[in-house]
Design an enzyme around this catalytic site. Structure first.
Site, mmCIF file in Angstrom:
data_model
loop_
_atom_site.group_PDB
_atom_site.id
_atom_site.type_symbol
_atom_site.label_atom_id
_atom_site.label_comp_id
_atom_site.label_asym_id
_atom_site.label_seq_id
_atom_site.Cartn_x
_atom_site.Cartn_y
_atom_site.Cartn_z
ATOM 1 C CB SER A 9 8.604 -4.975 1.493
ATOM 2 O OG SER A 9 9.812 -5.480 2.011
ATOM 3 C CG HIS A 34 7.216 -8.200 -1.247
ATOM 4 N ND1 HIS A 34 7.024 -8.728 -2.500
ATOM 5 C CD2 HIS A 34 8.532 -7.885 -1.167
ATOM 6 C CE1 HIS A 34 8.179 -8.714 -3.167
ATOM 7 N NE2 HIS A 34 9.093 -8.207 -2.387
ATOM 8 C CG ASP A 36 11.871 -8.240 0.108
ATOM 9 O OD1 ASP A 36 11.416 -7.198 0.611
ATOM 10 O OD2 ASP A 36 11.694 -8.565 -1.080
ATOM 11 C CG MET A 38 17.345 -10.358 0.642
ATOM 12 S SD MET A 38 17.799 -8.659 1.070
ATOM 13 C CE MET A 38 16.332 -7.797 0.515
ATOM 14 C CG HIS A 67 11.576 -10.651 -4.169
ATOM 15 N ND1 HIS A 67 11.915 -9.317 -4.097
ATOM 16 C CD2 HIS A 67 12.295 -11.168 -5.205
ATOM 17 C CE1 HIS A 67 12.782 -9.040 -5.055
ATOM 18 N NE2 HIS A 67 13.027 -10.142 -5.736
ATOM 19 C CG MET A 69 16.011 -10.802 -4.037
ATOM 20 S SD MET A 69 15.777 -9.263 -3.127
ATOM 21 C CE MET A 69 14.497 -9.775 -1.994
ATOM 22 C CG MET A 138 13.786 -6.298 -8.782
ATOM 23 S SD MET A 138 12.833 -6.346 -7.274
ATOM 24 C CE MET A 138 13.890 -5.405 -6.192
ATOM 25 C CG ASP A 176 10.132 -5.177 -4.709
ATOM 26 O OD1 ASP A 176 10.507 -6.349 -4.539
ATOM 27 O OD2 ASP A 176 10.189 -4.315 -3.824
#
Ligand code: DX5
Ligand code: ZN
Length: 219
Positions: A9, A34, A36, A38, A67, A69, A138, A176
């Protein structure tokens, strides 16, 4: 050595030089990157968006394991597909029609993932397991790196492993959050195919990326 794949990540990377960090991860033996995303709404943190992913694309040919979010997520799927995501993982709570959002990801020829927060029931994903390429379990509440691993989430991994193997689905299980060299062993034993890790890979053993990726793989 297990044949588990590693998806570092970049949330734990140096954001002032993400391109070089990604190149270093590829040299160190990462299987995916990965990313992330957000939005400060679905999770209490804000990171990067499609523009940054677009600029990072040229630094590696490794698959971008994105990913999301963010919510609502449906209308942003095209942005991330166009930016160069290879896997687009969404949370069921972030869309009012999960099947339609999965189909939209597949429409752009991307792999579709669904992510289960620790409190999200596995029943949210079982009905769509045959439609998706990845379940992202998660093992922390999403939003930040460096949190403590929640081992009870491995129960979901075990149920998913059994379901996927029994029904001969091709869906991969990715875990994760809070994964370190110790608990990666029990995650692999529970049946994960892919491990996400940020803090352990960037911070352990003086930040020796290659060594930390190897140690996570050995299980
Ligand atoms: C948390 C992210 C995770 C996190 C993993 O919301 O989805 O990918 O960055 O970081 P570590 O390995 O530090 O828990
Ligand atoms: Zn993540």
């Amino acid at each position: 050595m297990s044949n588990v794949k590693i998806s570092p990540s970049i949330l734990s990377a140096d954001f002032s030089k993400l391109g070089n960090e990604i190149q270093d991860l590829e040299k160190a033996g990462a299987d995916f990157i990965h990313i992330d995303v957000m939005d400060g709404h679905f999770v209490p943190n804000i990171t990067i968006g499609p523009e940054v992913i677009d600029k990072l694309r040229k630094y590696t040919s490794l698959p971008f394991d994105v990913h999301l979010m963010i919510s609502p997520v449906h209308d942003f799927i095209k942005n991330f597909a166009d930016a160069g995501a290879d896997i687009i993982t969404i949370h069921p709570e972030a869309t009012n029609d999960l099947v339609s959002s999965i189909k939209k990801i597949k429409f752009y020829n991307k792999k579709a993932g669904v992510s289960l927060n620790p409190k999200t029931s596995i029943d949210k994903v079982l009905p769509v397991l045959n439609l998706i390429d990845l379940v992202l379990v998660m093992s922390v509440n999403p939003g930040f790196g460096g949190q403590k691993f929640m081992s009870e989430t491995l129960e979901k991994v075990k149920i998913l492993r059994k379901e996927i193997d029994t029904k001969k689905f091709k869906t991969q299980i990715e875990i994760d959050g809070g994964i370190n060299i110790e608990n990666s062993k029990i995650a692999i034993k529970a049946g994960v195919d892919i491990i996400v890790s940020g803090t352990t890979i960037f911070k352990e053993n003086g930040g020796d990326l290659k060594k930390n990726i190897q140690l996570l793989k050995t299980g």
